[in-house]
Write a protein that holds these residues in place. Structure first.
Motif, mmCIF file in Angstrom:
data_model
loop_
_atom_site.group_PDB
_atom_site.id
_atom_site.type_symbol
_atom_site.label_atom_id
_atom_site.label_comp_id
_atom_site.label_asym_id
_atom_site.label_seq_id
_atom_site.Cartn_x
_atom_site.Cartn_y
_atom_site.Cartn_z
ATOM 1 N N THR A 1 0.818 -1.217 0.000
ATOM 2 C CA THR A 1 0.000 0.000 0.000
ATOM 3 C C THR A 1 0.848 1.262 0.000
ATOM 4 N N ILE A 2 2.141 1.145 0.249
ATOM 5 C CA ILE A 2 3.026 2.300 0.250
ATOM 6 C C ILE A 2 3.415 2.709 -1.167
ATOM 7 N N ILE A 3 3.328 1.805 -2.122
ATOM 8 C CA ILE A 3 3.801 2.062 -3.485
ATOM 9 C C ILE A 3 3.124 3.279 -4.134
ATOM 10 N N PRO A 4 1.791 3.432 -4.099
ATOM 11 C CA PRO A 4 1.203 4.640 -4.705
ATOM 12 C C PRO A 4 1.666 5.933 -4.038
ATOM 13 N N VAL A 5 1.867 5.903 -2.732
ATOM 14 C CA VAL A 5 2.341 7.092 -2.026
ATOM 15 C C VAL A 5 3.754 7.448 -2.497
ATOM 16 N N LEU A 6 4.602 6.459 -2.648
ATOM 17 C CA LEU A 6 5.957 6.715 -3.136
ATOM 18 C C LEU A 6 5.944 7.257 -4.565
ATOM 19 N N LEU A 7 5.083 6.708 -5.417
ATOM 20 C CA LEU A 7 5.011 7.182 -6.800
ATOM 21 C C LEU A 7 4.543 8.632 -6.887
ATOM 22 N N ILE A 8 3.540 8.983 -6.101
ATOM 23 C CA ILE A 8 3.043 10.363 -6.095
ATOM 24 C C ILE A 8 4.110 11.306 -5.548
#
Length: 161
Positions: free
Chosen positions: A135-142
């Motif tokens: 679930t951290i992946i979208p936050v890192l991408l943004i």
């Protein structure tokens, strides 16, 4: 400026009466309203823009719309990206409202789905930890997407006009 706990029950009742329970409107509408802190952030940012830019544009015959779209908007990319990132992170981490207004599994946010998966006794804790790490992946991408604008906003924060 009013905490969510103070308006939670009236807001939930209002959304349910309007037919916004258990659909996308219930998830999106509360987060479209601006927070008071962002108004102060915008004001502080626009107060730091040099007035000479606007004076020169007015002398050249520019109108208010031209100055807004050609001067203010390009210069405000850093503050817009910071506020967009803050809004995304606040909504991404919001668990309670999404848990309260949705029952359909297709409408669950990742946090609500992860919570419900963790309550199943047959699911192992390491599987839940792996999902929570994903679930951290979208936050890192943004964050990577907005990193240049964030750096620019930090670099220009200390400059006095």
């Amino acid at each position: 400026m009013i905490p969510f706990v103070a308006v939670m029950v009236p807001q939930f009742t209002m959304f349910k009466n309007l037919g916004f329970y258990n659909n996308y409107a219930a998830l999106l509408l509360p987060h479209l309203l601006p927070y008071g802190f962002f108004v102060y952030l915008y004001k502080g940012f626009f107060d730091n823009l040099p007035g000479s830019l606007f004076e020169a544009a007015r002398i050249d015959g520019a109108g208010n719309f031209y100055m807004f779209f050609k001067i203010c908007m390009p210069l405000s990319k850093p503050i817009i990206s910071v506020i967009a990132l803050q809004t995304f992170l606040a909504n991404w981490n919001d668990f309670f409202w999404a848990w309260m207004v949705t029952e359909k599994q297709s409408l669950w946010t990742m946090n609500v789905a992860l919570y419900n998966i963790s309550k199943v006794s047959s699911v192992k804790p390491n599987f839940v930890m792996g999902l929570s790490a994903l679930t951290i992946i979208p936050v890192l991408l943004i964050t990577i997407l907005f990193s240049n604008q964030i750096k620019e906003s930090i670099a220009t924060a200390g400059i006095k006009g």
